[in-house]
Design an enzyme around this catalytic site. Structure first.
Site, short mmCIF file in Angstrom:
data_model
loop_
_atom_site.label_atom_id
_atom_site.label_comp_id
_atom_site.label_asym_id
_atom_site.label_seq_id
_atom_site.Cartn_x
_atom_site.Cartn_y
_atom_site.Cartn_z
N TYR A 69 -14.41 10.11 -2.07
CA TYR A 69 -13.43 9.68 -3.08
C TYR A 69 -13.50 10.54 -4.34
O TYR A 69 -12.56 10.54 -5.14
CB TYR A 69 -13.65 8.21 -3.45
CG TYR A 69 -13.17 7.26 -2.37
CD1 TYR A 69 -11.85 6.85 -2.32
CD2 TYR A 69 -14.04 6.80 -1.39
CE1 TYR A 69 -11.40 5.98 -1.33
CE2 TYR A 69 -13.61 5.95 -0.40
CZ TYR A 69 -12.29 5.54 -0.37
OH TYR A 69 -11.86 4.70 0.62
N HIS A 127 -16.57 3.55 -4.77
CA HIS A 127 -15.70 4.71 -4.58
C HIS A 127 -15.89 5.74 -5.69
O HIS A 127 -15.00 6.56 -5.94
CB HIS A 127 -14.22 4.28 -4.48
CG HIS A 127 -13.92 3.57 -3.20
ND1 HIS A 127 -12.64 3.19 -2.84
CD2 HIS A 127 -14.72 3.15 -2.18
CE1 HIS A 127 -12.68 2.58 -1.67
NE2 HIS A 127 -13.93 2.54 -1.25
N CYS A 148 -19.14 -2.10 0.75
CA CYS A 148 -18.29 -0.96 1.11
C CYS A 148 -18.96 -0.21 2.25
O CYS A 148 -20.19 -0.24 2.37
CB CYS A 148 -18.12 -0.05 -0.11
SG CYS A 148 -17.10 1.42 0.19
N ASN A 181 -10.67 -4.37 -1.36
CA ASN A 181 -10.54 -3.34 -2.39
C ASN A 181 -9.61 -3.78 -3.51
O ASN A 181 -8.69 -4.56 -3.28
CB ASN A 181 -10.00 -2.05 -1.76
CG ASN A 181 -11.08 -1.26 -1.05
OD1 ASN A 181 -12.20 -1.17 -1.52
ND2 ASN A 181 -10.75 -0.70 0.10
N ARG A 211 0.83 -1.20 0.00
CA ARG A 211 0.00 0.00 0.00
C ARG A 211 0.86 1.26 0.00
O ARG A 211 0.54 2.24 -0.69
CB ARG A 211 -0.92 0.00 1.23
CG ARG A 211 -1.80 1.23 1.33
CD ARG A 211 -2.69 1.18 2.54
NE ARG A 211 -3.57 2.33 2.59
CZ ARG A 211 -4.55 2.50 3.48
NH1 ARG A 211 -4.75 1.58 4.41
NH2 ARG A 211 -5.30 3.57 3.44
#
Length: 427
Positions: free
Chosen positions: A244, A194, A164, A144, A90
């Site tokens: 987002y 998102h 989500c 995700n 990440r």
């Protein structure tokens, strides 16, 4: 009822456990299995999970294992919450795109594509093993990028629904502003994972009175501050975008900010170290306050509601099993400007036969155009994840609305492949 959590060693699992314990009348779990290859973390999380169950009087058993096949044997539902490559991957997703002037984020843009490429093959292998163990088991995907991963699962014929926490978080915030219980608030929540907009906020159910105009009149400054978008933009849109959307509506501003501050991955890694230290305390028998900063607010409530409806349990109030919830599901005409096989994030009626989207309103071209654009990218991203190849990665990056220039897509392709060579078997 047996439920398996893949990625059970996550530091966020105690939030899920707390929800299972508090809402046991809605989802009567007899056996909960936490499976994770990181056995050191798993034992710490598992120990706290058992203590939470004991403190709240849950009669179910919690077991931990690194053996996936044993974990999914005879299970009724599997919840996926895994992160291939961990926080280290990440950290890369959030940093190397910035070198090319693109947003660094783990679910959208180049970083989101990297995560999809690492994740889809792993999830499909897990799903195949679940299907061999019990073809009737439901898969709830919280991993995700949820839209792309859920599309991969559905195209492979799995019984899957994507989940989500954005919608349930907004529902709770709006309920607080309105001074009502969350269950009284229904969201006209439409788009992709998102990439959604609240087109209406209704009291009393899907056909209730729309109070969104009043919310924007009275609370737009507060809502805009939470979204980190200008109040004037919300007033001009007349809807509430997901936070987002800031990556799209203020991309260049976000890139500059991300270059000057620590990555979210670094913040989460530090929190995880402290959380694991807390979990090791045998006296701790509740989720610590620090966990609220970890992310995924209200995840447990959303997961319990979805699993309960899919497995025929009782929703809040104890009425019929079916309930309305925002999920990621196959489009099948819900948004007529998208292909049927696209995966959309919309309100749906959930029951033992799956998720059935509610009829959608007409979507403003301002939003529909971006939805269609990102849907095309997601199609290409899934092709790259399934079949590999540098050209497929380049095509997906070129198609993404936050990238779109050939020289930028070339540079990002090189960086993506270099940073993920240990996770992509075809590199």
């Amino acid at each position: 009822m047996k439920l398996t959590v893949v990625g059970g060693g996550s530091t966020y699992t105690p939030e899920l456990i707390d929800g299972f314990a508090r809402l046991r009348d809605r989802l009567p779990i007899e056996e909960l299995v936490l499976v994770d290859p990181a056995t050191d973390r798993l034992e710490l999380v598992g120990g706290l999970a058992r203590r939470i169950f004991a403190r709240l009087g849950h009669p179910g058993t919690i077991t931990t294992t690194a053996d996936l096949d044993a974990a999914v044997a005879d299970c009724d539902a599997v919840l996926l919450q895994l992160r291939v490559g961990g926080q280290a991957a990440r950290q890369q997703d959030e940093t190397w795109p910035l070198e090319c002037g693109c947003v660094g984020q783990e679910t959208t843009g180049a970083g989101g594509l990297a995560k999809a490429l690492r994740t889809v093959p792993v999830v499909l292998d897990i799903a195949d093993r679940v299907r061999r163990a019990n073809p009737d088991a439901w898969i709830i995907d919280f991993t995700n990028p949820v839209g792309i991963v859920t599309r991969a699962l559905l195209e492979a014929g799995h019984r899957a629904v994507g989940l989500c926490n954005v919608a349930i978080g907004l529902q709770r915030r709006f309920a607080g502003l309105l001074g009502v219980e969350p269950g009284e608030v229904h969201l006209d929540h439409y788009g992709l994972n998102h990439l959604t907009w609240e087109l209406g906020v209704r009291l009393g159910g899907p056909g209730g009175m729309d109070v969104l105009p009043g919310l924007l009149t009275e609370h737009s400054e507060h809502i805009a501050a939470e979204l980190r978008l200008p109040k004037a933009l919300l007033n001009r849109l007349g809807v509430v975008p997901s936070y987002y959307l800031r990556y799209f509506y203020a991309h260049d501003e976000v890139v500059e900010q991300l270059r000057e501050q620590p990555s979210r991955a670094a913040e989460v890694a530090a929190m995880e170290s402290e959380l694991l230290r807390l979990y090791a305390d045998p006296a701790l028998d509740e989720k610590p306050a620090l966990l609220a900063r970890r992310g995924g607010a209200y995840y447990s409530e959303a997961a319990v509601a979805l699993a309960a409806s899919l497995l025929g349990g009782a929703p809040a109030g104890g009425a019929a099993a079916d309930s309305v919830q925002v999920v990621n599901v196959r489009n099948d005409g819900t948004l007529p400007f998208l292909p049927d096989d696209a995966v959309v994030e919309v309100p749906a009626r959930i029951g033992p036969d799956g998720a059935r989207p509610l009829p959608a309103p007409t979507i403003d071209p301002l939003f529909a155009g971006l939805i269609a654009h990102v849907t095309g990218y997601e199609r290409l991203a899934l092709e790259a994840a399934l079949h590999g190849g540098r050209d497929r990665v380049f095509r997906a990056l070129l198609a993404h609305p936050l990238i779109g220039q050939y020289d930028r897509a070339e540079a990002l392709t090189d960086r993506l492949l270099a940073h993920n060579k240990d996770h992509l078997v075809w590199v």
